[in-house]
Design an enzyme around this catalytic site. Structure first.
Site, PDB file in Angstrom:
ATOM      1  N   ASP A 113      -2.576   6.048  17.649  1.00 40.84           N
ATOM      2  CA  ASP A 113      -3.351   6.148  16.419  1.00 40.84           C
ATOM      3  C   ASP A 113      -4.037   4.810  16.169  1.00 40.84           C
ATOM      4  OD1 ASP A 113      -4.151   6.139  13.643  1.00 40.84           O
ATOM      5  OD2 ASP A 113      -2.739   7.763  13.260  1.00 40.84           O
ATOM      6  N   SER A 121      -2.404   9.355   6.315  1.00 41.88           N
ATOM      7  CA  SER A 121      -2.854   7.967   6.303  1.00 41.88           C
ATOM      8  C   SER A 121      -2.527   7.308   4.961  1.00 41.88           C
ATOM      9  CB  SER A 121      -4.341   7.906   6.645  1.00 41.88           C
ATOM     10  OG  SER A 121      -4.674   6.611   7.037  1.00 41.88           O
ATOM     11  N   HIS A 172      -6.290   9.861  15.022  1.00 39.16           N
ATOM     12  CA  HIS A 172      -5.672   9.488  13.745  1.00 39.16           C
ATOM     13  C   HIS A 172      -4.999  10.697  13.116  1.00 39.16           C
ATOM     14  CE1 HIS A 172      -4.877   7.346  10.159  1.00 39.16           C
ATOM     15  NE2 HIS A 172      -5.891   7.785   9.443  1.00 39.16           N
TER      16      HIS A 172
END
Length: 530
Positions: free
Chosen positions: A470, A244, A498
């Site tokens: 996601d 991320s 995610h």
């Protein structure tokens, strides 16, 4: 839940539940992926300027920084068999004589299982911004991919302003409770005033409690810190897995130091070229997509409280959120569940499928007048402890996001003007996420970053992993980053949640492991099924 912009998430807590997840986060679901809106004469946000290319730094270490690159790194036993160390970096790379920061790091030495040759260090970052890489490594190292554990020392360094690295501080626990409860769907001027006041209080608290570090927690500075650590570890090149926001940090490193890139994996990628309004709007759409996937699964379950069609599910959610907005529900102890916390609880469950049963139960409980289960999900998002304390996560999140890029919106009028587009992108979450994007407007320090592209010309191959549904880092962002990087290679996971690596998908795990351990690139266009 006021906050910067993109709802990004660190998942150290999820990692302890058996997932090697991570992401970005915000004290309101937050974090701006890139860009800014500038005020125009009609109160709307003007178009952001075109992104600029990120330029590499000189390959030679400047003489003024040589001492940092040559300092001794002394590992000491700590924390359940891990080794810990601290090292110095300049507060301001442009003025190294102005002072130092101390960063904290941890490592788990390679175990060499099966006679595997040690390949050096592998830095791990769980995202955020604001996630503690030290805590993440301590949480996941024992269950990390065995072939990777055998080959690499697993290393985590808390980025500047985070955890054990000169942490940013902003609000007391009781004031954070108040902050997370403020509505992000203001219905009148009074609601807007309360939201703005909460954002201003947060910003003022950070300025009062954090000192000069507050102006030096940018992603570029954190990437430069990683290069100092690379040298102190004795590695010619940086091997790295970032998730991320950790993908933005890794891509930034690659752009600044392309010749020093080793084996790099960027999972759940961010697109550094987007302006903040576009980034937040597309992220809202990502959560809408994830919600639809949850609903589809829910309606195959006997305990689903959302009716039998997607339309009915949306009506159930809207009715519940609206009801809580009018009258908060009993929550946990003396704490009530507010509208913003209810939305945060729903969004928290979009990060991982294993949270979906908990969300079904929480929604049913809320429909019956009990807000406790949804409040627990909201608390989990913020990593609120049972004693009412909060970690440094959300403070660092705001500080990094607001320094990295100018604010998405400068005034409430700009948010109001943008609401139709946000609602079109995400009928259920767009309003909240538009108002969340106002927070950096009141930040006390001017942003130092701008939207940019990362080419990293000359870097070794970089593997980018994207998940099709996601919620926090939409798949299109991974496609964009892989396309920008001169040596980018995209791996697609057709699934939910995610990030993808380490989530027990054999196709993704095998592709990444072969790359990390054998330097074998995934097949071109590799697409892994759920």
């Amino acid at each position: 839940m006021p906050q910067p912009a993109a709802l990004l998430r660190t998942v150290t807590a999820l990692a302890t539940a058996g997932l090697l997840l991570a992401g970005c986060s915000g004290a309101r679901p937050a974090g701006s992926p890139a860009g800014h809106g500038l005020p125009s004469s009609d109160g709307r946000a003007a178009a952001a300027p075109a992104p600029v290319p990120l330029q590499p730094l000189p390959t030679e270490v400047p003489a003024a920084l040589a001492g940092y690159y040559r300092q001794p790194l002394s590992w000491q036993p700590c924390d359940n068999g891990f080794q810990c160390a601290g090292f110095k970096v300049p507060l301001d790379y442009d003025h190294p004589a102005s002072g130092d920061l101390t960063l904290g790091a941890v490592r788990r030495p390679a175990d060499g299982a099966g006679g595997q040759q040690r390949l050096g260090s592998l830095l791990l970052n769980p995202g955020g911004p604001g996630g503690s890489a030290v805590e993440y490594v301590e949480a996941v190292a024992g269950g990390y991919q065995p072939v990777v554990r055998a080959a690499y020392d697993l290393v985590g360094v808390d980025p500047r302003g985070v955890g054990r690295s000169s942490p940013v501080n902003c609000l007391s626990g009781d004031r954070m409770d108040a902050y997370t409860a403020v509505a992000t769907t203001p219905r009148d001027q009074g609601g807007i005033d309360r939201l703005v006041a909460a954002d201003r209080e947060f910003a003022a608290g950070c300025q009062a409690r954090s000192g000069p570090v507050l102006g030096h927690v940018s992603t570029v500075e954190a990437a430069r810190d990683m290069d100092v650590l690379r040298a102190l570890l004795g590695d010619q090149r940086l091997n790295y897995v970032g998730k991320s926001y950790g993908t933005l940090l890794g891509a930034t490193y690659a752009g600044l130091f392309p010749s020093r890139v080793g084996r790099m994996v960027l999972d759940g990628a961010m697109d550094p070229s987007m302006d903040a309004v576009t980034g937040n709007r597309t992220q809202a759409a990502g959560f809408e997509t994830a919600w639809a996937a949850f609903v589809k699964d829910c309606q195959t379950r006997s305990d689903c409280p959302l009716g039998s069609t997607e339309q009915q599910a949306g009506q159930h959610l809207d009715a519940l959120i609206g009801s809580v907005g009018r009258q908060p529900l009993p929550g946990l102890g003396t704490r009530q569940l507010t509208e913003s916390q209810a939305v945060t609880g729903v969004l928290e469950a979009m990060y991982a499928e294993f949270l979906w049963p908990q969300l079904r139960t929480a929604l049913a409980a809320a429909q019956n007048g009990d807000g406790g289960p949804l409040l627990r999900l909201s608390d989990s998002y913020y990593e609120r402890s049972a004693d009412g304390s909060y970690p440094n996560l959300m403070f660092a999140n705001m500080a990094v996001n607001c320094l990295d890029l100018p604010p998405a919106f400068s005034t409430p009028d700009q948010v109001t003007a943008a609401l139709p587009q946000f609602r079109q992108a995400s009928p259920h979450f767009g309003t909240d996420m538009a108002w969340m994007a106002l927070s950096c407007a009141y930040w006390p320090i001017r942003a130092t970053g701008v939207p940019h592209t990362v080419r990293a010309a000359g870097a070794a191959p970089i593997v980018v992993v994207g998940t099709t549904r996601d919620p926090a880092t939409p798949y299109a962002w991974a496609q964009a980053l892989a396309g920008q990087l001169e040596s980018g290679h995209l791996v697609t996971y057709d699934g939910d949640g995610h990030t993808a690596y380490g989530r027990h998908n054999d196709c993704v795990d095998s592709a990444v492991n072969h790359y990390l351990v054998e330097d074998q690139l995934p097949a071109a266009g590799l697409r892994c099924a759920k």
